[in-house]
Design a protein around this motif. Structure first.
Motif, PDB file in Angstrom:
ATOM      1  N   PHE A  36      20.394  15.867 -30.694  1.00 34.50           N
ATOM      2  CA  PHE A  36      20.748  15.256 -29.414  1.00 34.50           C
ATOM      3  C   PHE A  36      19.908  14.004 -29.150  1.00 34.50           C
ATOM      4  CE2 PHE A  36      21.541  19.884 -28.425  1.00 34.50           C
ATOM      5  CZ  PHE A  36      22.911  19.802 -28.518  1.00 34.50           C
ATOM      6  N   GLY A  37      19.511  13.311 -30.204  1.00 36.01           N
ATOM      7  CA  GLY A  37      18.702  12.108 -30.069  1.00 36.01           C
ATOM      8  C   GLY A  37      17.257  12.373 -29.708  1.00 36.01           C
ATOM      9  N   LYS A  38      16.845  13.620 -29.764  1.00 35.94           N
ATOM     10  CA  LYS A  38      15.476  14.016 -29.406  1.00 35.94           C
ATOM     11  C   LYS A  38      14.772  14.594 -30.626  1.00 35.94           C
ATOM     12  CE  LYS A  38      16.289  13.125 -25.090  1.00 35.94           C
ATOM     13  NZ  LYS A  38      15.827  11.882 -24.546  1.00 35.94           N
ATOM     14  N   PRO A  39      13.437  14.498 -30.660  1.00 34.42           N
ATOM     15  CA  PRO A  39      12.686  15.102 -31.767  1.00 34.42           C
ATOM     16  C   PRO A  39      12.940  16.605 -31.824  1.00 34.42           C
ATOM     17  CG  PRO A  39      11.255  13.729 -30.401  1.00 34.42           C
ATOM     18  CD  PRO A  39      12.565  13.858 -29.683  1.00 34.42           C
ATOM     19  N   ALA A  40      13.175  17.106 -33.027  1.00 33.08           N
ATOM     20  CA  ALA A  40      13.537  18.521 -33.195  1.00 33.08           C
ATOM     21  C   ALA A  40      12.884  19.119 -34.427  1.00 33.08           C
ATOM     22  CB  ALA A  40      15.051  18.641 -33.314  1.00 33.08           C
ATOM     23  N   MET A  78      -1.172  12.845 -27.054  1.00 27.27           N
ATOM     24  CA  MET A  78      -0.407  13.335 -28.190  1.00 27.27           C
ATOM     25  C   MET A  78       1.072  13.011 -27.949  1.00 27.27           C
ATOM     26  SD  MET A  78      -0.273  17.254 -29.707  1.00 27.27           S
ATOM     27  CE  MET A  78      -1.952  17.261 -30.274  1.00 27.27           C
ATOM     28  N   ASP A  79       1.697  12.312 -28.901  1.00 21.33           N
ATOM     29  CA  ASP A  79       3.111  11.974 -28.728  1.00 21.33           C
ATOM     30  C   ASP A  79       4.007  13.115 -29.224  1.00 21.33           C
ATOM     31  OD1 ASP A  79       3.394  11.765 -31.505  1.00 21.33           O
ATOM     32  OD2 ASP A  79       3.503   9.588 -31.497  1.00 21.33           O
ATOM     33  N   ASP A  80       5.315  12.948 -29.044  1.00 20.15           N
ATOM     34  CA  ASP A  80       6.272  14.008 -29.371  1.00 20.15           C
ATOM     35  C   ASP A  80       6.216  14.421 -30.841  1.00 20.15           C
ATOM     36  OD1 ASP A  80       7.076  13.979 -26.754  1.00 20.15           O
ATOM     37  OD2 ASP A  80       8.980  12.983 -27.124  1.00 20.15           O
ATOM     38  N   THR A  81       6.128  13.441 -31.735  1.00 18.56           N
ATOM     39  CA  THR A  81       6.083  13.757 -33.164  1.00 18.56           C
ATOM     40  C   THR A  81       4.828  14.546 -33.496  1.00 18.56           C
ATOM     41  OG1 THR A  81       7.357  11.773 -33.664  1.00 18.56           O
ATOM     42  CG2 THR A  81       6.170  12.777 -35.487  1.00 18.56           C
ATOM     43  N   ASP A  82       3.694  14.166 -32.883  1.00 20.05           N
ATOM     44  CA  ASP A  82       2.448  14.908 -33.114  1.00 20.05           C
ATOM     45  C   ASP A  82       2.582  16.350 -32.627  1.00 20.05           C
ATOM     46  OD1 ASP A  82       1.179  12.669 -34.202  1.00 20.05           O
ATOM     47  OD2 ASP A  82       0.284  12.081 -32.283  1.00 20.05           O
ATOM     48  N   LEU A  83       3.223  16.543 -31.472  1.00 22.11           N
ATOM     49  CA  LEU A  83       3.427  17.897 -30.952  1.00 22.11           C
ATOM     50  C   LEU A  83       4.239  18.741 -31.932  1.00 22.11           C
ATOM     51  CD1 LEU A  83       4.232  17.296 -27.180  1.00 22.11           C
ATOM     52  CD2 LEU A  83       2.322  18.627 -28.089  1.00 22.11           C
ATOM     53  N   LEU A  84       5.307  18.162 -32.453  1.00 19.39           N
ATOM     54  CA  LEU A  84       6.150  18.917 -33.391  1.00 19.39           C
ATOM     55  C   LEU A  84       5.443  19.139 -34.716  1.00 19.39           C
ATOM     56  CD1 LEU A  84       9.738  17.572 -32.696  1.00 19.39           C
ATOM     57  CD2 LEU A  84       8.651  19.648 -31.861  1.00 19.39           C
ATOM     58  N   ASP A  85       4.687  18.156 -35.186  1.00 15.42           N
ATOM     59  CA  ASP A  85       3.913  18.347 -36.417  1.00 15.42           C
ATOM     60  C   ASP A  85       2.904  19.484 -36.252  1.00 15.42           C
ATOM     61  OD1 ASP A  85       5.209  16.380 -37.905  1.00 15.42           O
ATOM     62  OD2 ASP A  85       3.737  14.819 -37.389  1.00 15.42           O
ATOM     63  N   THR A  86       2.303  19.565 -35.071  1.00 15.71           N
ATOM     64  CA  THR A  86       1.368  20.662 -34.780  1.00 15.71           C
ATOM     65  C   THR A  86       2.092  22.001 -34.812  1.00 15.71           C
ATOM     66  OG1 THR A  86      -0.028  19.213 -33.449  1.00 15.71           O
ATOM     67  CG2 THR A  86      -0.257  21.581 -33.069  1.00 15.71           C
ATOM     68  N   LEU A  87       3.288  22.050 -34.241  1.00 14.92           N
ATOM     69  CA  LEU A  87       4.066  23.292 -34.273  1.00 14.92           C
ATOM     70  C   LEU A  87       4.423  23.679 -35.702  1.00 14.92           C
ATOM     71  CD1 LEU A  87       6.480  22.955 -31.222  1.00 14.92           C
ATOM     72  CD2 LEU A  87       4.612  24.584 -31.516  1.00 14.92           C
ATOM     73  N   VAL A  88       4.799  22.707 -36.528  1.00 14.46           N
ATOM     74  CA  VAL A  88       5.096  22.995 -37.937  1.00 14.46           C
ATOM     75  C   VAL A  88       3.877  23.634 -38.593  1.00 14.46           C
ATOM     76  CG1 VAL A  88       5.595  21.969 -40.195  1.00 14.46           C
ATOM     77  CG2 VAL A  88       6.883  21.239 -38.197  1.00 14.46           C
ATOM     78  N   GLY A  89       2.698  23.097 -38.306  1.00 13.49           N
ATOM     79  CA  GLY A  89       1.466  23.667 -38.851  1.00 13.49           C
ATOM     80  C   GLY A  89       1.231  25.093 -38.393  1.00 13.49           C
ATOM     81  N   HIS A  90       1.517  25.375 -37.131  1.00 12.71           N
ATOM     82  CA  HIS A  90       1.363  26.742 -36.609  1.00 12.71           C
ATOM     83  C   HIS A  90       2.353  27.706 -37.258  1.00 12.71           C
ATOM     84  CE1 HIS A  90      -1.619  26.401 -33.410  1.00 12.71           C
ATOM     85  NE2 HIS A  90      -1.064  25.250 -33.048  1.00 12.71           N
ATOM     86  N   LEU A  91       3.539  27.211 -37.563  1.00 19.63           N
ATOM     87  CA  LEU A  91       4.556  28.077 -38.165  1.00 19.63           C
ATOM     88  C   LEU A  91       4.162  28.479 -39.576  1.00 19.63           C
ATOM     89  CD1 LEU A  91       7.771  26.307 -36.865  1.00 19.63           C
ATOM     90  CD2 LEU A  91       6.815  28.475 -36.076  1.00 19.63           C
ATOM     91  N   GLY A  92       3.458  27.606 -40.275  1.00 18.25           N
ATOM     92  CA  GLY A  92       2.922  27.931 -41.589  1.00 18.25           C
ATOM     93  C   GLY A  92       3.948  28.349 -42.623  1.00 18.25           C
ATOM     94  N   CYS A  93       5.132  27.794 -42.563  1.00 13.44           N
ATOM     95  CA  CYS A  93       6.132  28.133 -43.569  1.00 13.44           C
ATOM     96  C   CYS A  93       6.746  26.855 -44.123  1.00 13.44           C
ATOM     97  CB  CYS A  93       7.201  29.062 -43.019  1.00 13.44           C
ATOM     98  SG  CYS A  93       8.011  28.470 -41.555  1.00 13.44           S
ATOM     99  N   SER A  94       7.120  26.919 -45.362  1.00  8.45           N
ATOM    100  CA  SER A  94       7.706  25.738 -45.981  1.00  8.45           C
ATOM    101  C   SER A  94       9.171  25.606 -45.576  1.00  8.45           C
ATOM    102  CB  SER A  94       7.594  25.827 -47.500  1.00  8.45           C
ATOM    103  OG  SER A  94       8.307  26.944 -47.980  1.00  8.45           O
ATOM    104  N   GLY A  95       9.658  24.408 -45.657  1.00  8.15           N
ATOM    105  CA  GLY A  95      11.061  24.167 -45.354  1.00  8.15           C
ATOM    106  C   GLY A  95      11.322  23.735 -43.936  1.00  8.15           C
ATOM    107  N   VAL A  96      10.372  23.917 -43.019  1.00  7.80           N
ATOM    108  CA  VAL A  96      10.549  23.470 -41.646  1.00  7.80           C
ATOM    109  C   VAL A  96      10.212  21.989 -41.597  1.00  7.80           C
ATOM    110  CG1 VAL A  96       9.715  23.668 -39.271  1.00  7.80           C
ATOM    111  CG2 VAL A  96      10.061  25.722 -40.640  1.00  7.80           C
ATOM    112  N   SER A  97      11.079  21.208 -40.953  1.00  4.32           N
ATOM    113  CA  SER A  97      10.849  19.765 -40.889  1.00  4.32           C
ATOM    114  C   SER A  97      11.082  19.239 -39.478  1.00  4.32           C
ATOM    115  CB  SER A  97      11.771  19.046 -41.865  1.00  4.32           C
ATOM    116  OG  SER A  97      13.119  19.287 -41.530  1.00  4.32           O
TER     117      SER A  97
END
Length: 104
Positions: free
Chosen positions: A25-29, A1-20
Motif C-alpha cells: 500500500f505504498g508503505k514500508p512492510a 529512528m526512521d521507518d526502515t530502521d524500525l522494520l530492520d529492527t523487527l527483522v532482527g527480533h524475528l531472527g528468521c531468514s527469508g523475512v524482508s
C-alpha cells in the motif's frame, strides 16, 4: 529512528531468514519468504495480520488506541489486521512474530 530502521529492527527480533523489508500500500512492510506481507507501518502504527479470533488479535485490539487496519480510510477495515499504536513499540516484535506465524 526512521521507518526502515524500525522494520530492520523487527527483522532482527524475528531472527528468521527469508523475512524482508518491502512495500505494501505504498508503505514500508515486512514480507515473508514467499513474498506475502504480514506487517506494515501505517500512520505511525504497526499493522499486523494476526488472524481474526486468534489470541494475538484479541490482545492487540485490547490495547489502548488499537484498531482494525483500514488502509482505504473508507470504513472497510481488514478484519485479520490490527494497527498497534507506537505507544506499544516494545510489543511490536511480539505482534510481528505472531503475524509471521499466521497461516496464509
Amino acid at each position: 529512528m526512521d521507518d526502515t530502521d524500525l522494520l530492520d529492527t523487527l527483522v532482527g527480533h524475528l531472527g528468521c531468514s527469508g523475512v524482508s523489508v518491502s512495500v505494501m500500500f505504498g508503505k514500508p512492510a515486512l514480507k515473508d519468504a514467499g513474498g506475502k506481507a504480514f506487517a506494515c507501518l501505517f500512520q505511525g502504527e504497526l499493522a499486523c495480520r494476526l488472524g481474526q479470533g486468534t489470541q494475538a488479535h484479541t490482545e492487540a485490539l485490547a490495547l489502548s488506541g488499537a484498531q482494525l487496519f483500514d488502509p482505504s480510510g473508507r470504513d472497510r477495515p481488514m478484519k485479520d489486521w490490527v494497527c498497534v499504536p507506537r505507544a506499544f513499540l516494545d510489543r511490536w516484535p511480539e505482534f510481528a512474530s505472531a503475524a509471521l506465524s499466521v497461516p496464509r
